[in-house]
Design a protein around this motif. Structure first.
Motif, PDB file in Angstrom:
ATOM      1  N   THR A  21       0.861  -1.192  -0.052  1.00 16.82           N
ATOM      2  CA  THR A  21       0.058  -0.047  -0.079  1.00 16.82           C
ATOM      3  C   THR A  21       0.878   1.205  -0.169  1.00 16.82           C
ATOM      4  OG1 THR A  21      -1.728  -1.194   1.209  1.00 16.82           O
ATOM      5  CG2 THR A  21      -1.740   1.248   1.102  1.00 16.82           C
ATOM      6  N   PHE A  22       0.686   2.137  -0.892  1.00 18.57           N
ATOM      7  CA  PHE A  22       1.383   3.351  -1.275  1.00 18.57           C
ATOM      8  C   PHE A  22       0.711   4.616  -0.909  1.00 18.57           C
ATOM      9  CE2 PHE A  22       3.084  -0.213  -3.815  1.00 18.57           C
ATOM     10  CZ  PHE A  22       4.391   0.068  -3.400  1.00 18.57           C
ATOM     11  N   THR A  23       1.252   5.715  -0.269  1.00 17.44           N
ATOM     12  CA  THR A  23       0.456   6.933  -0.217  1.00 17.44           C
ATOM     13  C   THR A  23       1.113   7.997  -1.356  1.00 17.44           C
ATOM     14  OG1 THR A  23       0.048   6.587   2.218  1.00 17.44           O
ATOM     15  CG2 THR A  23      -0.173   8.801   1.394  1.00 17.44           C
ATOM     16  N   GLU A  25       1.248  11.867  -2.346  1.00 16.28           N
ATOM     17  CA  GLU A  25       0.878  13.155  -2.052  1.00 16.28           C
ATOM     18  C   GLU A  25       1.039  14.016  -3.250  1.00 16.28           C
ATOM     19  OE1 GLU A  25       2.436  16.643   0.728  1.00 16.28           O
ATOM     20  OE2 GLU A  25       3.581  15.061   0.676  1.00 16.28           O
ATOM     21  N   THR A  79      -5.923  11.401  -7.213  1.00 16.54           N
ATOM     22  CA  THR A  79      -5.590  12.272  -6.206  1.00 16.54           C
ATOM     23  C   THR A  79      -5.679  13.641  -6.120  1.00 16.54           C
ATOM     24  OG1 THR A  79      -3.468  10.598  -6.105  1.00 16.54           O
ATOM     25  CG2 THR A  79      -3.404  12.560  -4.685  1.00 16.54           C
ATOM     26  N   THR A  84      -3.874  13.805  -0.840  1.00 19.02           N
ATOM     27  CA  THR A  84      -3.265  12.490  -0.870  1.00 19.02           C
ATOM     28  C   THR A  84      -4.218  11.506  -1.064  1.00 19.02           C
ATOM     29  OG1 THR A  84      -3.683  11.972   1.549  1.00 19.02           O
ATOM     30  CG2 THR A  84      -1.626  13.047   1.025  1.00 19.02           C
ATOM     31  N   SER A  85      -3.716  10.360  -1.609  1.00 21.27           N
ATOM     32  CA  SER A  85      -4.544   9.081  -1.771  1.00 21.27           C
ATOM     33  C   SER A  85      -3.677   8.198  -1.680  1.00 21.27           C
ATOM     34  CB  SER A  85      -5.218   9.147  -3.205  1.00 21.27           C
ATOM     35  OG  SER A  85      -4.067   8.961  -4.337  1.00 21.27           O
ATOM     36  N   LYS A  86      -4.234   6.767  -1.745  1.00 19.96           N
ATOM     37  CA  LYS A  86      -3.675   5.561  -1.426  1.00 19.96           C
ATOM     38  C   LYS A  86      -3.674   4.578  -2.847  1.00 19.96           C
ATOM     39  CE  LYS A  86      -3.726   5.414   3.350  1.00 19.96           C
ATOM     40  NZ  LYS A  86      -2.408   5.431   4.010  1.00 19.96           N
ATOM     41  N   THR A  88      -2.681   0.342  -4.039  1.00 20.57           N
ATOM     42  CA  THR A  88      -2.405  -0.919  -3.678  1.00 20.57           C
ATOM     43  C   THR A  88      -1.818  -1.892  -4.987  1.00 20.57           C
ATOM     44  OG1 THR A  88      -4.403  -1.917  -3.508  1.00 20.57           O
ATOM     45  CG2 THR A  88      -3.307  -1.026  -1.453  1.00 20.57           C
TER      46      THR A  88
END
Length: 141
Positions: A21-23, A25, A79, A84-86, A88
């Motif tokens: 899982t990546f965030t 920005e 995003t 921010t968003s995530k 996967t």
């Protein structure tokens, strides 16, 4: 996941997957979206240690999308500007129950070794077959 059993009846199995899982920005004033997934590619390029651990556990390199016999998934959205968003990436490792669709999970010991090496690689984002961003998984970039 619904799969046929030996008697041609449906059998429900739950695959075990490795999730990343990546965030993201977004510091720009524009919405950021990977709308054209035909032109955009997101992948993990594993280091030697990770390839060795995954081959020992699974029997093949799950990160090689051209030759992987197991499933792969991606969840990504827009995003917002200054937000921010995530997203996967997930890789199927197998199932606990014997079935005709997925191999059995490796031993707990092999899964732990895979987990210990899971961040030894680089997240690469490509667009139009050109790498546009790279992020080491084992750093806080």
């Amino acid at each position: 996941m619904i799969v046929p059993d030996k008697k041609n009846k449906s059998k429900r199995i739950v695959p075990t997957e490795l999730y990343y899982t990546f965030t993201i920005e977004n510091t720009s004033n524009n919405i950021m979206a990977l709308s054209d997934l035909d032109k955009t590619n997101i992948r993990i390029e594993p280091d030697k240690e990770l390839v060795s651990a995954v081959k020992e556990a699974i029997g093949s390199n799950i990160y090689d999308m051209d030759n992987s016999k197991l499933g792969f998934g991606m969840s990504i959205g827009e995003t917002p500007s200054k937000g921010t968003s995530k997203f996967t990436l997930n890789y199927t490792l197998g199932a606990k129950q014997k079935n005709n669709e997925l191999p059995l999970l490796p031993t707990e010991e092999k899964l732990k070794k895979l987990q210990a090496n899971a961040l030894k690689g680089t997240l690469i984002i490509s667009q139009d077959d050109k790498d546009i961003a790279e992020f080491r998984l084992d750093s806080s970039q």
